[in-house]
Design an enzyme around this catalytic site. Sequence first.
Site, PDB file in Angstrom:
ATOM      1  N   ASP A  55     -26.032   3.428   9.058  1.00 44.20           N
ATOM      2  CA  ASP A  55     -25.719   2.070   9.657  1.00 44.20           C
ATOM      3  C   ASP A  55     -27.227   1.197   9.835  1.00 44.20           C
ATOM      4  O   ASP A  55     -27.176  -0.011   9.415  1.00 44.20           O
ATOM      5  CB  ASP A  55     -25.098   2.028  11.139  1.00 44.20           C
ATOM      6  N   CYS A 146     -15.966  -5.417   8.110  1.00 46.66           N
ATOM      7  CA  CYS A 146     -16.925  -5.064   9.050  1.00 46.66           C
ATOM      8  C   CYS A 146     -17.415  -5.843  10.289  1.00 46.66           C
ATOM      9  O   CYS A 146     -17.223  -5.158  11.420  1.00 46.66           O
ATOM     10  CB  CYS A 146     -18.578  -4.631   8.181  1.00 46.66           C
ATOM     11  N   TYR A 150     -15.122  -4.368  13.750  1.00 43.20           N
ATOM     12  CA  TYR A 150     -15.909  -3.689  14.900  1.00 43.20           C
ATOM     13  C   TYR A 150     -15.483  -4.189  16.273  1.00 43.20           C
ATOM     14  O   TYR A 150     -15.448  -3.446  17.287  1.00 43.20           O
ATOM     15  CB  TYR A 150     -17.320  -3.793  14.574  1.00 43.20           C
ATOM     16  N   TYR A 177     -19.825  -3.642  21.388  1.00 44.47           N
ATOM     17  CA  TYR A 177     -18.842  -4.302  20.342  1.00 44.47           C
ATOM     18  C   TYR A 177     -17.865  -5.148  21.117  1.00 44.47           C
ATOM     19  O   TYR A 177     -17.024  -5.683  20.690  1.00 44.47           O
ATOM     20  CB  TYR A 177     -18.472  -3.441  19.223  1.00 44.47           C
ATOM     21  N   GLU A 220     -14.848   0.955   4.342  1.00 39.75           N
ATOM     22  CA  GLU A 220     -15.219   1.070   6.021  1.00 39.75           C
ATOM     23  C   GLU A 220     -14.432   2.374   6.586  1.00 39.75           C
ATOM     24  O   GLU A 220     -15.142   3.071   7.340  1.00 39.75           O
ATOM     25  CB  GLU A 220     -14.649  -0.218   6.527  1.00 39.75           C
TER      26      GLU A 220
END
Length: 232
Positions: A55, A146, A150, A177, A220
């Site tokens: 990440d 993305c 999240y 998040y 993803e």
Amino acid sequence: MPVVLEDLATPGGLFDRLRRAVRSSWDSYVDHAFVRALGDGSLPDASFRHYLIQDYLFLIHFARAYALAAYKADTLEDMRAASRSMTAILDLEMGLHVRYCAGWGLDEAAMAAAPEAQATLAYTRFVLERGLSGDLLDLHVALAPCIIGYADIAAALMADPATRLEGNPYRAWIEMYADPDYRAVARAQVELLDRLGDRRGAAARFPDLLRTFDSASRLEAGFWDMGWTLAR
């Protein structure tokens, strides 16, 4: 695990239509086994550390994508928005990520020197390719899973009875998040995508945009696969 994002998506907007059209690909990403293991705290440490390293590398390319977005923009408003996003990644988000990773025993120099996994290469280069060969809308459609995903994931985990927060080593990640500030970022991305779609003829281009969104959602899911294979 039920996943609901109606409070972020504008009914009938471009993001809403894209997500509805590829719901199976979207759900394979936001309801992945890796995500569920984060929620109940059962994910092995090694899998999470591997994800954190990748990440970090992903964020570098994410910043490059926003530099490309500034180049592809045709209004000052869009240029400034892209510049703000790139600055936020480089000057804020990467610093937060590095400090968070330090709590997992990960050093920034070591993360920077780590090789990119195939899943990292696949998704980041896909995003950049869509921006290079297409326009600003193509690029933001590729980025959307993305950013928005999240927020979707964290909200679903917080609402899921199977999620264990007390004593969960991944609690801080989930709460980060699920935080209203991050949800505001995701909501802004939905609104940007809808505005760009209106300005750049999304209705006529929908099949191509859908292929991009579907590919990005599957990539993803592949990013989660990368860490999940270490847990098996």
